[in-house]
Design a protein around this motif. Structure first.
Motif, PDB file in Angstrom:
ATOM      1  N   LEU A  11       0.822  -1.204   0.000  1.00 29.99           N
ATOM      2  CA  LEU A  11       0.000   0.000   0.000  1.00 29.99           C
ATOM      3  C   LEU A  11       0.860   1.260   0.000  1.00 29.99           C
ATOM      4  CD1 LEU A  11      -2.960   0.850   0.010  1.00 29.99           C
ATOM      5  CD2 LEU A  11      -2.944   0.687   2.482  1.00 29.99           C
ATOM      6  N   THR A  12       1.892   1.287   0.825  1.00 31.68           N
ATOM      7  CA  THR A  12       2.761   2.474   0.842  1.00 31.68           C
ATOM      8  C   THR A  12       3.583   2.543  -0.441  1.00 31.68           C
ATOM      9  OG1 THR A  12       4.416   1.271   2.139  1.00 31.68           O
ATOM     10  CG2 THR A  12       2.868   2.636   3.356  1.00 31.68           C
ATOM     11  N   GLY A  13       4.044   1.410  -0.933  1.00 26.16           N
ATOM     12  CA  GLY A  13       4.759   1.391  -2.208  1.00 26.16           C
ATOM     13  C   GLY A  13       3.845   1.772  -3.359  1.00 26.16           C
ATOM     14  N   GLY A  14       2.565   1.407  -3.237  1.00 23.32           N
ATOM     15  CA  GLY A  14       1.598   1.761  -4.264  1.00 23.32           C
ATOM     16  C   GLY A  14       1.458   3.262  -4.435  1.00 23.32           C
ATOM     17  N   ALA A  15       1.568   4.004  -3.339  1.00 24.17           N
ATOM     18  CA  ALA A  15       1.494   5.471  -3.426  1.00 24.17           C
ATOM     19  C   ALA A  15       2.646   6.003  -4.273  1.00 24.17           C
ATOM     20  CB  ALA A  15       1.520   6.085  -2.031  1.00 24.17           C
ATOM     21  N   ARG A  16       3.836   5.496  -4.015  1.00 20.08           N
ATOM     22  CA  ARG A  16       5.005   5.939  -4.801  1.00 20.08           C
ATOM     23  C   ARG A  16       4.848   5.565  -6.272  1.00 20.08           C
ATOM     24  NH1 ARG A  16       7.289   3.936  -0.144  1.00 20.08           N
ATOM     25  NH2 ARG A  16       7.741   1.931  -1.133  1.00 20.08           N
ATOM     26  N   ASP A  17       4.408   4.348  -6.515  1.00 16.47           N
ATOM     27  CA  ASP A  17       4.243   3.890  -7.897  1.00 16.47           C
ATOM     28  C   ASP A  17       3.210   4.727  -8.638  1.00 16.47           C
ATOM     29  OD1 ASP A  17       6.071   1.909  -7.247  1.00 16.47           O
ATOM     30  OD2 ASP A  17       4.551   0.322  -7.064  1.00 16.47           O
ATOM     31  N   LEU A  18       2.098   5.008  -7.988  1.00 16.24           N
ATOM     32  CA  LEU A  18       1.052   5.806  -8.621  1.00 16.24           C
ATOM     33  C   LEU A  18       1.533   7.218  -8.922  1.00 16.24           C
ATOM     34  CD1 LEU A  18      -2.011   4.574  -6.556  1.00 16.24           C
ATOM     35  CD2 LEU A  18      -1.678   4.282  -9.030  1.00 16.24           C
ATOM     36  N   LEU A  19       2.278   7.807  -7.989  1.00 15.75           N
ATOM     37  CA  LEU A  19       2.803   9.158  -8.224  1.00 15.75           C
ATOM     38  C   LEU A  19       3.750   9.192  -9.423  1.00 15.75           C
ATOM     39  CD1 LEU A  19       3.425  10.581  -4.651  1.00 15.75           C
ATOM     40  CD2 LEU A  19       1.873  11.486  -6.403  1.00 15.75           C
ATOM     41  N   ALA A  20       4.430   8.097  -9.677  1.00 16.85           N
ATOM     42  CA  ALA A  20       5.342   8.029 -10.818  1.00 16.85           C
ATOM     43  C   ALA A  20       4.590   7.860 -12.142  1.00 16.85           C
ATOM     44  CB  ALA A  20       6.331   6.877 -10.641  1.00 16.85           C
ATOM     45  N   GLU A  21       3.329   7.422 -12.062  1.00 18.90           N
ATOM     46  CA  GLU A  21       2.566   7.117 -13.274  1.00 18.90           C
ATOM     47  C   GLU A  21       1.555   8.175 -13.676  1.00 18.90           C
ATOM     48  OE1 GLU A  21       0.585   3.387 -12.668  1.00 18.90           O
ATOM     49  OE2 GLU A  21       2.426   2.390 -12.041  1.00 18.90           O
ATOM     50  N   VAL A  22       0.893   8.790 -12.693  1.00 17.99           N
ATOM     51  CA  VAL A  22      -0.246   9.669 -12.991  1.00 17.99           C
ATOM     52  C   VAL A  22      -0.157  10.942 -12.152  1.00 17.99           C
ATOM     53  CG1 VAL A  22      -1.790   7.763 -13.661  1.00 17.99           C
ATOM     54  CG2 VAL A  22      -1.715   8.492 -11.279  1.00 17.99           C
ATOM     55  N   PRO A  23      -0.946  11.967 -12.496  1.00 16.10           N
ATOM     56  CA  PRO A  23      -0.959  13.195 -11.691  1.00 16.10           C
ATOM     57  C   PRO A  23      -1.395  12.892 -10.252  1.00 16.10           C
ATOM     58  CG  PRO A  23      -2.102  13.543 -13.779  1.00 16.10           C
ATOM     59  CD  PRO A  23      -1.811  12.064 -13.679  1.00 16.10           C
ATOM     60  N   PRO A  24      -0.949  13.706  -9.295  1.00 15.11           N
ATOM     61  CA  PRO A  24      -1.233  13.436  -7.881  1.00 15.11           C
ATOM     62  C   PRO A  24      -2.704  13.247  -7.523  1.00 15.11           C
ATOM     63  CG  PRO A  24       0.456  15.094  -8.063  1.00 15.11           C
ATOM     64  CD  PRO A  24      -0.051  14.852  -9.456  1.00 15.11           C
ATOM     65  N   SER A  25      -3.608  14.043  -8.087  1.00 14.55           N
ATOM     66  CA  SER A  25      -5.024  13.870  -7.729  1.00 14.55           C
ATOM     67  C   SER A  25      -5.531  12.507  -8.198  1.00 14.55           C
ATOM     68  CB  SER A  25      -5.886  14.998  -8.288  1.00 14.55           C
ATOM     69  OG  SER A  25      -5.814  15.034  -9.697  1.00 14.55           O
ATOM     70  N   GLU A  26      -5.116  12.082  -9.360  1.00 19.10           N
ATOM     71  CA  GLU A  26      -5.499  10.751  -9.848  1.00 19.10           C
ATOM     72  C   GLU A  26      -4.813   9.663  -9.018  1.00 19.10           C
ATOM     73  OE1 GLU A  26      -5.414   8.066 -13.919  1.00 19.10           O
ATOM     74  OE2 GLU A  26      -5.099  10.232 -14.082  1.00 19.10           O
ATOM     75  N   ALA A  27      -3.566   9.912  -8.633  1.00 19.90           N
ATOM     76  CA  ALA A  27      -2.851   8.951  -7.783  1.00 19.90           C
ATOM     77  C   ALA A  27      -3.576   8.791  -6.453  1.00 19.90           C
ATOM     78  CB  ALA A  27      -1.408   9.413  -7.564  1.00 19.90           C
ATOM     79  N   LEU A  28      -4.039   9.897  -5.878  1.00 19.72           N
ATOM     80  CA  LEU A  28      -4.748   9.826  -4.605  1.00 19.72           C
ATOM     81  C   LEU A  28      -6.039   9.027  -4.751  1.00 19.72           C
ATOM     82  CD1 LEU A  28      -4.990  10.536  -1.632  1.00 19.72           C
ATOM     83  CD2 LEU A  28      -6.047  12.705  -2.315  1.00 19.72           C
ATOM     84  N   ARG A  29      -6.788   9.279  -5.813  1.00 18.94           N
ATOM     85  CA  ARG A  29      -8.061   8.559  -6.007  1.00 18.94           C
ATOM     86  C   ARG A  29      -7.813   7.063  -6.189  1.00 18.94           C
ATOM     87  NH1 ARG A  29     -11.539   5.822  -5.887  1.00 18.94           N
ATOM     88  NH2 ARG A  29     -13.700   6.079  -6.531  1.00 18.94           N
ATOM     89  N   ARG A  30      -6.814   6.713  -6.974  1.00 20.32           N
ATOM     90  CA  ARG A  30      -6.491   5.292  -7.162  1.00 20.32           C
ATOM     91  C   ARG A  30      -5.982   4.678  -5.851  1.00 20.32           C
ATOM     92  NH1 ARG A  30      -3.361   4.546 -12.911  1.00 20.32           N
ATOM     93  NH2 ARG A  30      -4.889   5.577 -14.244  1.00 20.32           N
TER      94      ARG A  30
END
Length: 190
Positions: A73-92
């Motif tokens: 879950l914590t690694g997922g936050a980093r991965d999402l931030l590397a892939e998409v804009p922060p607001s989309e990363a937060l929603r995912r």
């Protein structure tokens, strides 16, 4: 002379451990009652002795699942931030969090007892999860797609509230709507 305890696990042992964690996560998540460890071993495609070699007790298995999921879950936050804009990363990430909460059903009693006894450091987990939210919020503030006056603790509390009133999977669509409302409240006002 090398310390035998310092050796890296054999490839098959590492693979078995991963299979057991993945299978146990699925079995515990899909079970309303406490599932048997034999069921976990069967789902993983290994013998019960292999399960006990890796996880001598149910508590050892639950602690390993919990730790693995927090790390993902914590690694997922980093991965999402590397892939998409922060607001989309937060929603995912909110969806990932919902899945994490939902996966606790078959192990909830054991998990709560372990937290109460101190066998699992709930405060550390809370800190790691809030840290992941803070990372996303900071990234969002820096690019202007998330407000800077929102506390990660408030997001965490909101998520717990949402998944309490709209547990997944039975109320996934309601949870999704509530998460969208939460995200809209975190976006900058126009």
């Amino acid at each position: 002379m090398r310390n035998p305890e310092a050796r890296a696990p054999r490839a098959d042992a590492s693979r078995n451990r991963k299979q057991l964690l993945d299978a146990a996560t699925r079995v515990f998540a899909s079970s309303e009652a406490l599932p048997s460890l034999r069921e976990v071993a069967r789902e993983a495609g290994v013998g019960i002795a292999t399960l006990y070699r890796h996880f001598p007790t149910r508590e050892d298995l639950v602690a390993a699942i919990y730790s693995d999921q927090v790390e993902r879950l914590t690694g997922g936050a980093r991965d999402l931030l590397a892939e998409v804009p922060p607001s989309e990363a937060l929603r995912r990430w909110m969806d990932l969090f919902g899945g994490w909460v939902a996966s606790k059903s078959g192990m909830l009693d054991t998990l709560l007892a372990m937290i109460e006894s101190g066998d699992i450091a709930h405060a550390q987990t809370h800190s790691e999860l809030v840290g992941a939210i803070e990372d996303i919020l900071r990234a969002g503030e820096s690019v202007g797609d998330l407000r800077g006056d929102v506390a990660a603790e408030d997001i965490a509390a909101s998520l717990i509230g949402i998944f309490s009133v709209a547990p997944i999977p039975e109320h996934a669509s309601r949870a999704g709507r509530l998460l969208d409302i939460l995200l809209n409240g975190i976006r900058p006002r126009l």
